[in-house]
Scaffold this motif. Sequence first.
Motif, PDB file in Angstrom:
ATOM      1  N   ASN A  87       0.832  -1.204   0.000  1.00 28.52           N
ATOM      2  CA  ASN A  87       0.000   0.000   0.000  1.00 28.52           C
ATOM      3  C   ASN A  87       0.869   1.258   0.000  1.00 28.52           C
ATOM      4  O   ASN A  87       2.099   1.183  -0.099  1.00 28.52           O
ATOM      5  N   GLU A  88       0.237   2.397   0.181  1.00 27.59           N
ATOM      6  CA  GLU A  88       0.940   3.682   0.052  1.00 27.59           C
ATOM      7  C   GLU A  88       1.997   3.899   1.130  1.00 27.59           C
ATOM      8  O   GLU A  88       2.917   4.699   0.933  1.00 27.59           O
ATOM      9  N   ASN A  89       1.865   3.218   2.247  1.00 24.43           N
ATOM     10  CA  ASN A  89       2.865   3.406   3.315  1.00 24.43           C
ATOM     11  C   ASN A  89       4.253   2.952   2.880  1.00 24.43           C
ATOM     12  O   ASN A  89       5.254   3.364   3.462  1.00 24.43           O
ATOM     13  N   ALA A  90       4.315   2.081   1.894  1.00 18.18           N
ATOM     14  CA  ALA A  90       5.606   1.570   1.445  1.00 18.18           C
ATOM     15  C   ALA A  90       6.044   2.219   0.136  1.00 18.18           C
ATOM     16  O   ALA A  90       7.026   1.809  -0.473  1.00 18.18           O
ATOM     17  N   LYS A  91       5.302   3.214  -0.281  1.00 16.80           N
ATOM     18  CA  LYS A  91       5.623   3.895  -1.553  1.00 16.80           C
ATOM     19  C   LYS A  91       5.706   5.398  -1.323  1.00 16.80           C
ATOM     20  O   LYS A  91       5.196   5.913  -0.319  1.00 16.80           O
ATOM     21  N   ALA A  92       6.315   6.072  -2.287  1.00 20.43           N
ATOM     22  CA  ALA A  92       6.477   7.520  -2.137  1.00 20.43           C
ATOM     23  C   ALA A  92       5.233   8.275  -2.603  1.00 20.43           C
ATOM     24  O   ALA A  92       5.100   9.466  -2.356  1.00 20.43           O
ATOM     25  N   THR A  93       4.350   7.572  -3.286  1.00 19.78           N
ATOM     26  CA  THR A  93       3.177   8.259  -3.851  1.00 19.78           C
ATOM     27  C   THR A  93       1.891   7.556  -3.433  1.00 19.78           C
ATOM     28  O   THR A  93       1.924   6.442  -2.909  1.00 19.78           O
ATOM     29  N   THR A  94       0.780   8.213  -3.710  1.00 22.59           N
ATOM     30  CA  THR A  94      -0.516   7.608  -3.383  1.00 22.59           C
ATOM     31  C   THR A  94      -1.014   6.785  -4.574  1.00 22.59           C
ATOM     32  O   THR A  94      -0.642   7.042  -5.715  1.00 22.59           O
ATOM     33  N   ASP A  95      -1.851   5.812  -4.265  1.00 24.54           N
ATOM     34  CA  ASP A  95      -2.442   4.985  -5.323  1.00 24.54           C
ATOM     35  C   ASP A  95      -3.833   5.524  -5.638  1.00 24.54           C
ATOM     36  O   ASP A  95      -4.699   5.562  -4.760  1.00 24.54           O
ATOM     37  N   SER A  96      -4.025   5.910  -6.893  1.00 26.72           N
ATOM     38  CA  SER A  96      -5.339   6.417  -7.285  1.00 26.72           C
ATOM     39  C   SER A  96      -6.338   5.261  -7.357  1.00 26.72           C
ATOM     40  O   SER A  96      -5.938   4.099  -7.526  1.00 26.72           O
ATOM     41  N   PRO A  97      -7.629   5.554  -7.228  1.00 27.90           N
ATOM     42  CA  PRO A  97      -8.636   4.492  -7.366  1.00 27.90           C
ATOM     43  C   PRO A  97      -8.507   3.783  -8.716  1.00 27.90           C
ATOM     44  O   PRO A  97      -8.737   2.584  -8.826  1.00 27.90           O
ATOM     45  N   GLU A  98      -8.110   4.543  -9.748  1.00 24.85           N
ATOM     46  CA  GLU A  98      -7.960   3.942 -11.077  1.00 24.85           C
ATOM     47  C   GLU A  98      -6.829   2.919 -11.082  1.00 24.85           C
ATOM     48  O   GLU A  98      -6.925   1.863 -11.706  1.00 24.85           O
ATOM     49  N   LYS A  99      -5.774   3.247 -10.366  1.00 25.82           N
ATOM     50  CA  LYS A  99      -4.642   2.315 -10.321  1.00 25.82           C
ATOM     51  C   LYS A  99      -5.038   1.036  -9.576  1.00 25.82           C
ATOM     52  O   LYS A  99      -4.715  -0.071 -10.018  1.00 25.82           O
ATOM     53  N   LEU A 100      -5.748   1.202  -8.487  1.00 27.63           N
ATOM     54  CA  LEU A 100      -6.182   0.014  -7.738  1.00 27.63           C
ATOM     55  C   LEU A 100      -7.123  -0.838  -8.582  1.00 27.63           C
ATOM     56  O   LEU A 100      -7.056  -2.077  -8.552  1.00 27.63           O
ATOM     57  N   ALA A 101      -7.973  -0.163  -9.357  1.00 27.66           N
ATOM     58  CA  ALA A 101      -8.875  -0.915 -10.241  1.00 27.66           C
ATOM     59  C   ALA A 101      -8.078  -1.654 -11.306  1.00 27.66           C
ATOM     60  O   ALA A 101      -8.395  -2.798 -11.667  1.00 27.66           O
ATOM     61  N   ALA A 102      -7.011  -1.011 -11.790  1.00 28.01           N
ATOM     62  CA  ALA A 102      -6.181  -1.654 -12.810  1.00 28.01           C
ATOM     63  C   ALA A 102      -5.452  -2.869 -12.230  1.00 28.01           C
ATOM     64  O   ALA A 102      -5.306  -3.898 -12.905  1.00 28.01           O
ATOM     65  N   ILE A 103      -5.003  -2.758 -10.974  1.00 28.41           N
ATOM     66  CA  ILE A 103      -4.339  -3.895 -10.324  1.00 28.41           C
ATOM     67  C   ILE A 103      -5.308  -5.068 -10.220  1.00 28.41           C
ATOM     68  O   ILE A 103      -4.981  -6.217 -10.538  1.00 28.41           O
ATOM     69  N   ALA A 104      -6.536  -4.762  -9.800  1.00 27.05           N
ATOM     70  CA  ALA A 104      -7.549  -5.820  -9.673  1.00 27.05           C
ATOM     71  C   ALA A 104      -7.829  -6.454 -11.035  1.00 27.05           C
ATOM     72  O   ALA A 104      -7.929  -7.686 -11.153  1.00 27.05           O
ATOM     73  N   ASP A 105      -7.928  -5.616 -12.030  1.00 27.08           N
ATOM     74  CA  ASP A 105      -8.234  -6.113 -13.373  1.00 27.08           C
ATOM     75  C   ASP A 105      -7.089  -6.989 -13.906  1.00 27.08           C
ATOM     76  O   ASP A 105      -7.315  -8.043 -14.506  1.00 27.08           O
ATOM     77  N   PHE A 106      -5.862  -6.547 -13.655  1.00 25.07           N
ATOM     78  CA  PHE A 106      -4.721  -7.344 -14.118  1.00 25.07           C
ATOM     79  C   PHE A 106      -4.690  -8.695 -13.394  1.00 25.07           C
ATOM     80  O   PHE A 106      -4.377  -9.725 -14.001  1.00 25.07           O
ATOM     81  N   CYS A 107      -5.011  -8.690 -12.115  1.00 24.89           N
ATOM     82  CA  CYS A 107      -5.018  -9.966 -11.369  1.00 24.89           C
ATOM     83  C   CYS A 107      -6.087 -10.901 -11.931  1.00 24.89           C
ATOM     84  O   CYS A 107      -5.857 -12.107 -12.076  1.00 24.89           O
TER      85      CYS A 107
END
Lengths: 298, 456
Positions: free
Chosen positions: B346-366
């Motif tokens: 999640n964002e705590n381990a990254k320098a940037t925030t994850d947009s809802p679109e990015k999370l949707a893309a991760i789900a879609d790729f999975c």
Amino acid sequence: MDARIRKKPGIARFEAYLWMLPTLTLVSVFVLFPVLESVYMSFSKVSKAGIIKSFGTLDNFRYVLKQPVFPRVIVNTVVWTVLIVLISIVISITLAIVLNERFHLRRITRTMLLFPWATSGFITACVWKYALDYQYGSVNALLIRSGLVKKNINFLGNADSAFAWLIFVGVFVTVPFMTFTLLSGLQSISVDYYEAATIDGAGFWDKLFKITLPLLRPAINVTIVLNVIYCFNSFVFVHTITGGTPAHRTDTIMTYLYWMAFSKGNYGAAAAISVIGFIVLLIFSVIYMNVQMKEETA
Amino acid sequence: MKKTLALLLALIMALSLAACGGAPAASSEAGNEPAAESQQESKEESKEESSAQPASSEEAEPAAEEGPIEINFVAAQYSDATEAYMRKVVEAYEKEHPNVKINLEVIGWDSISTTVNTRVANKQAPDLYNGGSAGEYIEDDFLYKPEDILSDELIADFYPTFWKNNIVPGLGEVYQIPYVASVRALYCNKKIMDEVGVKPPKTWDEVRDVCAKIHDFYNGDVYAWGIDASSTEGQTTVAYYCWSNGGGYVDADGNYILNCPANVEGFTYMKELYDNGWTNENPTSETRDDLQKLVAADKLAMLVTACFFPALYPDTELYISDIPYNDKTQSSSSTLAVQDALIFFNENAKATTDSPEKLAAIADFCDYFYAPENYTPFMIQEGLLPATISGAEKLAQDDPEKAAYMSVLEGGKFYARSKPNWKDCSTSCADAAQNVLTGMQTPQEALDEAQAVVQE
């Protein structure tokens, strides 16, 4: 002498610092910063992902000192370092004296001696690991074909024999550098001393103990200090050949530190081990240099 | 002065030791080279396309303002063919979803953990990571719960056994999803067994009997039984010799029971096999790969190993059997099932925030990756087993012989990997096995020490 005469004008005054800047930068970035970071980490609570959570605890040191195998690791490190340096120094002095003499093919012999030192430590370690392998090792094949043994010998089968072989490999890679350091020391000794001693009727042993070794002493001292540090910090040979097995019985501080960080995921304890190792080396360096200074001033 | 300088020099060199501790050094990143044209079929059930809004991610290497959504995926290398296959899947997905770019990086097992932990420490964690376990990152709150970002269909497709195994004791939550699975079984060299005239043993007593016959037949020139107590697989000794006696790593409540009487008896049995000269000479350093080679070279008769072993040595004829059990305490065998996990930083381990679109893309790729037409061929290629029900159904069609493992897998037992200090347990079990086999400790002493370590 008047100080004003020695004072250089303008930027020339900082010339020395400018020359030193690249080295100081490298040392700061690659040595000083990681050292400070490690020391800081060793006194911190560190998560399994390696994140420092809070500073100001001795828990990492307590944890390391509580490990039943840690005393063995310290003893291994000391035995490994002392034996390699001692055996290597005896062999290297002998070799340096031989290589200092004039003989046919001396140049080629000197060059060949450099090979083990010039080869990558990892490759040397891999070669020895496979040479000593119980199933397919070339050392066993050689012994069996030459009729010296009838069955394969399990060189790395138990902790003691494996550790003895590790020391052998350590000596194998330490001798070349040591020999060349001592050879350069021997070449700086004037032949006049030997000629005078010969006229006075001195034999080989008299010359060795009364001229060669005393005059070689500065080179020996430097070699010992450098190689103690090098052996103490050595990682690749133990890690590649035994990996510290069985049950850390062949681990040294460096391989145990690596295991603690990357197999066990305890970065705080690994940092504490590195600090303990640093303290051990510091104590050695101070004692050794003090003894040397006392002997030289006596 | 010279002496002081020499002392200072020595101290500076000594300092370099201290520099070796601490966080791991960053590894160089592998380049994302273009792969061959995708041959993968597109997914039938097209999910709702995620928005084309670009993620304003600083970690995205291209500086394009309206660039695609970037997903960083660090995957483990299972074989030389892993990267090529993964790239085909990724390229096929990107072709269908031009607004998404998957930065795939396939890294070997020996360095993947170090590499990712270095990035995590520097707030550069990947979005998807297959190569570690959630237990390492939960205390730092670095992980998404899969249920919060993945589709319900995908979650429901995982075998309940796997899902249950991923529940973190004490928290009751799941932070990782199964990625690949494998089971362990007893593999016997058919040539040796037939020559000696023995069948694969089912019980401990039968193992003793078969080992003695093989040892006598070849006069000790062929090892009867393979033990891998090396540092990388040493923890399996508890699974192989203690589960089969009613012991194990944890009890039903998830508490460690490493020094329970059943485990002590299991280790004593293992030591007996070794002391009788029936096993390989160096069980503390000979790895699974070394032993598999010995089986293939007709030098070792029996070895408990993973189900991908036959695929590695297709010319070696094998009998496959259950792991032998102690019929005096147990009524059947226990199989070790192993699953590798996929986790989502999640964002705590990254320098940037994850947009809802990015999370949707991760789900879609999975969804795309785990679709049977993409996932199952990957499992077949690697000699592994799918962790999804749909994947297993396709496996039954494409590779019925391997599909037989699925029933074993469902009843298999797992490592207690979801426990936060699993690494302590794993390394302690390996140490205990090594101490026992080399005679430095009795089984009771070694397992008491291991138990003390995991309880710290």
